[in-house]
Motif scaffolding. Structure first.
Motif, PDB file in Angstrom:
ATOM      1  N   ALA A 135      56.474 -17.449 -53.606  1.00  0.00           N
ATOM      2  CA  ALA A 135      56.784 -18.668 -54.372  1.00  0.00           C
ATOM      3  C   ALA A 135      57.949 -19.459 -53.769  1.00  0.00           C
ATOM      4  N   LEU A 136      58.631 -18.902 -52.773  1.00  0.00           N
ATOM      5  CA  LEU A 136      59.696 -19.653 -52.096  1.00  0.00           C
ATOM      6  C   LEU A 136      59.115 -20.813 -51.291  1.00  0.00           C
ATOM      7  N   GLY A 137      57.807 -20.782 -51.062  1.00  0.00           N
ATOM      8  CA  GLY A 137      57.148 -21.898 -50.391  1.00  0.00           C
ATOM      9  C   GLY A 137      57.384 -21.937 -48.886  1.00  0.00           C
ATOM     10  N   LEU A 138      57.690 -20.801 -48.296  1.00  0.00           N
ATOM     11  CA  LEU A 138      57.930 -20.739 -46.851  1.00  0.00           C
ATOM     12  C   LEU A 138      56.854 -19.920 -46.166  1.00  0.00           C
ATOM     13  N   GLY A 139      55.722 -19.818 -46.798  1.00  0.00           N
ATOM     14  CA  GLY A 139      54.611 -19.082 -46.204  1.00  0.00           C
ATOM     15  C   GLY A 139      54.451 -17.707 -46.820  1.00  0.00           C
ATOM     16  N   GLU A 140      53.381 -17.055 -46.420  1.00  0.00           N
ATOM     17  CA  GLU A 140      53.081 -15.742 -46.979  1.00  0.00           C
ATOM     18  C   GLU A 140      54.041 -14.704 -46.420  1.00  0.00           C
ATOM     19  N   PRO A 141      54.746 -13.994 -47.284  1.00  0.00           N
ATOM     20  CA  PRO A 141      55.694 -12.998 -46.778  1.00  0.00           C
ATOM     21  C   PRO A 141      54.978 -11.775 -46.208  1.00  0.00           C
ATOM     22  N   ILE A 142      55.614 -11.177 -45.209  1.00  0.00           N
ATOM     23  CA  ILE A 142      55.148  -9.862 -44.790  1.00  0.00           C
ATOM     24  C   ILE A 142      55.994  -8.836 -45.519  1.00  0.00           C
ATOM     25  N   ARG A 143      55.400  -7.704 -45.840  1.00  0.00           N
ATOM     26  CA  ARG A 143      56.132  -6.616 -46.493  1.00  0.00           C
ATOM     27  C   ARG A 143      56.562  -5.642 -45.411  1.00  0.00           C
ATOM     28  N   ILE A 144      57.860  -5.408 -45.342  1.00  0.00           N
ATOM     29  CA  ILE A 144      58.363  -4.520 -44.297  1.00  0.00           C
ATOM     30  C   ILE A 144      59.313  -3.484 -44.888  1.00  0.00           C
ATOM     31  N   SER A 145      59.580  -2.463 -44.117  1.00  0.00           N
ATOM     32  CA  SER A 145      60.683  -1.552 -44.396  1.00  0.00           C
ATOM     33  C   SER A 145      61.477  -1.396 -43.110  1.00  0.00           C
ATOM     34  N   ALA A 146      62.604  -2.075 -43.056  1.00  0.00           N
ATOM     35  CA  ALA A 146      63.441  -2.009 -41.851  1.00  0.00           C
ATOM     36  C   ALA A 146      63.894  -0.575 -41.615  1.00  0.00           C
ATOM     37  N   GLU A 147      64.157   0.124 -42.712  1.00  0.00           N
ATOM     38  CA  GLU A 147      64.679   1.481 -42.595  1.00  0.00           C
ATOM     39  C   GLU A 147      63.610   2.449 -42.081  1.00  0.00           C
ATOM     40  N   HIS A 148      62.381   2.256 -42.531  1.00  0.00           N
ATOM     41  CA  HIS A 148      61.316   3.213 -42.179  1.00  0.00           C
ATOM     42  C   HIS A 148      60.375   2.677 -41.111  1.00  0.00           C
ATOM     43  N   GLY A 149      60.610   1.449 -40.667  1.00  0.00           N
ATOM     44  CA  GLY A 149      59.794   0.898 -39.580  1.00  0.00           C
ATOM     45  C   GLY A 149      58.406   0.444 -40.001  1.00  0.00           C
ATOM     46  N   GLU A 150      58.214   0.212 -41.288  1.00  0.00           N
ATOM     47  CA  GLU A 150      56.897  -0.250 -41.745  1.00  0.00           C
ATOM     48  C   GLU A 150      56.794  -1.774 -41.625  1.00  0.00           C
ATOM     49  N   GLY A 151      55.587  -2.239 -41.366  1.00  0.00           N
ATOM     50  CA  GLY A 151      55.335  -3.678 -41.312  1.00  0.00           C
ATOM     51  C   GLY A 151      55.695  -4.328 -39.981  1.00  0.00           C
ATOM     52  N   MET A 152      56.108  -3.515 -39.010  1.00  0.00           N
ATOM     53  CA  MET A 152      56.493  -4.085 -37.712  1.00  0.00           C
ATOM     54  C   MET A 152      55.265  -4.639 -36.973  1.00  0.00           C
ATOM     55  N   ASP A 153      54.089  -4.072 -37.274  1.00  0.00           N
ATOM     56  CA  ASP A 153      52.857  -4.590 -36.668  1.00  0.00           C
ATOM     57  C   ASP A 153      52.557  -5.999 -37.192  1.00  0.00           C
ATOM     58  N   ASP A 154      52.790  -6.224 -38.477  1.00  0.00           N
ATOM     59  CA  ASP A 154      52.586  -7.569 -39.040  1.00  0.00           C
ATOM     60  C   ASP A 154      53.592  -8.558 -38.458  1.00  0.00           C
ATOM     61  N   LEU A 155      54.830  -8.109 -38.307  1.00  0.00           N
ATOM     62  CA  LEU A 155      55.846  -8.969 -37.706  1.00  0.00           C
ATOM     63  C   LEU A 155      55.427  -9.347 -36.281  1.00  0.00           C
ATOM     64  N   TYR A 156      54.966  -8.365 -35.535  1.00  0.00           N
ATOM     65  CA  TYR A 156      54.502  -8.612 -34.168  1.00  0.00           C
ATOM     66  C   TYR A 156      53.404  -9.668 -34.153  1.00  0.00           C
ATOM     67  N   ARG A 157      52.423  -9.506 -35.030  1.00  0.00           N
ATOM     68  CA  ARG A 157      51.286 -10.445 -35.057  1.00  0.00           C
ATOM     69  C   ARG A 157      51.725 -11.870 -35.362  1.00  0.00           C
ATOM     70  N   LEU A 158      52.762 -12.038 -36.196  1.00  0.00           N
ATOM     71  CA  LEU A 158      53.240 -13.389 -36.512  1.00  0.00           C
ATOM     72  C   LEU A 158      54.094 -13.958 -35.381  1.00  0.00           C
ATOM     73  N   LEU A 159      54.792 -13.089 -34.657  1.00  0.00           N
ATOM     74  CA  LEU A 159      55.663 -13.566 -33.576  1.00  0.00           C
ATOM     75  C   LEU A 159      54.872 -14.002 -32.350  1.00  0.00           C
ATOM     76  N   VAL A 160      53.779 -13.313 -32.061  1.00  0.00           N
ATOM     77  CA  VAL A 160      53.042 -13.575 -30.818  1.00  0.00           C
ATOM     78  C   VAL A 160      52.665 -15.055 -30.636  1.00  0.00           C
ATOM     79  N   PRO A 161      52.037 -15.692 -31.635  1.00  0.00           N
ATOM     80  CA  PRO A 161      51.653 -17.090 -31.412  1.00  0.00           C
ATOM     81  C   PRO A 161      52.844 -18.046 -31.344  1.00  0.00           C
ATOM     82  N   LEU A 162      54.005 -17.612 -31.807  1.00  0.00           N
ATOM     83  CA  LEU A 162      55.199 -18.472 -31.779  1.00  0.00           C
ATOM     84  C   LEU A 162      56.014 -18.253 -30.512  1.00  0.00           C
TER      85      LEU A 162
END
Ligand code: GDP
Ligand code: MG
Length: 163
Positions: A135-162
Motif C-alpha cells: 500500500a506504500l505505492g512503490l511496487g510489489e514488495p519482496i519478502r526477505i529475511s536478511a538474517e536468514h538469507g531468504e528472498g535473495m533469489d527474488d531480490l536478484y530477479r528484480l535487480l537483473v533487469p535494472l
C-alpha cells in the motif's frame, strides 16, 4: 556495467544486516567502531553474478533524538542521490509505520528505481506487514529475511533487469 544500490529505511528494520549479507561480512561486524561516525557506509556487494556498490545509511543509529527526523531525511536524500537503485527496507513484523510513510514520500519524489523489501519475513512471519508495504505505492514488495538469507533469489530477479 555496475550499479549503486542504496539500502534505505528507518532504524532497526535490518538495513545493516542486509548490507553485511550483500558484502559478505560477518554479523559481528554490524556495529561501527565506537566513536566513529560513518554516515554512509559503502561496500562491494555481490549477489549471484551481480557486482555492485552497496550503501548503508549507517549513521542513523547514532542520531540524537531531537534531530532524528531531519538527519534521517538528509542522509536518505544523499543515499538516494548517489544510488541507481534504492532498496527500501521495512519491518514486515512491525507493519508500516509513520516513519516508513515518511521515507516512502522521499523515495517517490527522488529515487530512480525503488525495490521494496519487507524484512524479518522468515517462516510465515510478516505476511500482513508485506501487504501493508504494498500500500506504500512503490511496487510489489519482496519478502526477505536478511538474517536468514531468504528472498535473495527474488531480490536478484528484480535487480537483473535494472543492472
Ligand atoms: P538497521 O538499524 O536498519 O541497520 O537494522 P539492523 O541490521 O541493525 O537490525 C536491527 C535488528 O533487527 C537486529 O536485532 C537484527 O538482528 C534484527 N534483524 C535484522 N534482519 C532480521 C531478519 O531477517 N529477521 C529477524 N527476525 N530479525 C532481523
Ligand atoms: Mg544499521
Amino acid at each position: 556495467m555496475t550499479f549503486t544500490l542504496a539500502i534505505v529505511g528507518r532504524p532497526n528494520v535490518g538495513k545493516s544486516t542486509l548490507f553485511n549479507r550483500l558484502v559478505g561480512k560477518k554479523l559481528a561486524l554490524v556495529d561501527d567502531q565506537p566513536g566513529v561516525t560513518r554516515d554512509l557506509r559503502e561496500g562491494a556487494g555481490r549477489l549471484g553474478d551481480l557486482r555492485f556498490v552497496v550503501i548503508d545509511s549507517a549513521g542513523l543509529e547514532m542520531a540524537e533524538d531531537d534531530s532524528l527526523q531531519g538527519r534521517m531525511r538528509r542522509l536518505t536524500e544523499r543515499a538516494v542521490d548517489e544510488a541507481d537503485i534504492c532498496l527500501f527496507v521495512v519491518d514486515a513484523r512491525a507493519g508500516v509505520t509513520a516513519a516508513d510513510e515518511y521515507f516512502a514520500e522521499i523515495l517517490r519524489r527522488r529515487a530512480r528505481h525503488v525495490i521494496v523489501a519487507a524484512n524479518k519475513a522468515e517462516g510465515r512471519a510478516g505476511e500482513s506487514g508485506a501487504l501493508e508495504a504494498y500500500a506504500l505505492g512503490l511496487g510489489e514488495p519482496i519478502r526477505i529475511s536478511a538474517e536468514h538469507g531468504e528472498g535473495m533469489d527474488d531480490l536478484y530477479r528484480l535487480l537483473v533487469p535494472l543492472s
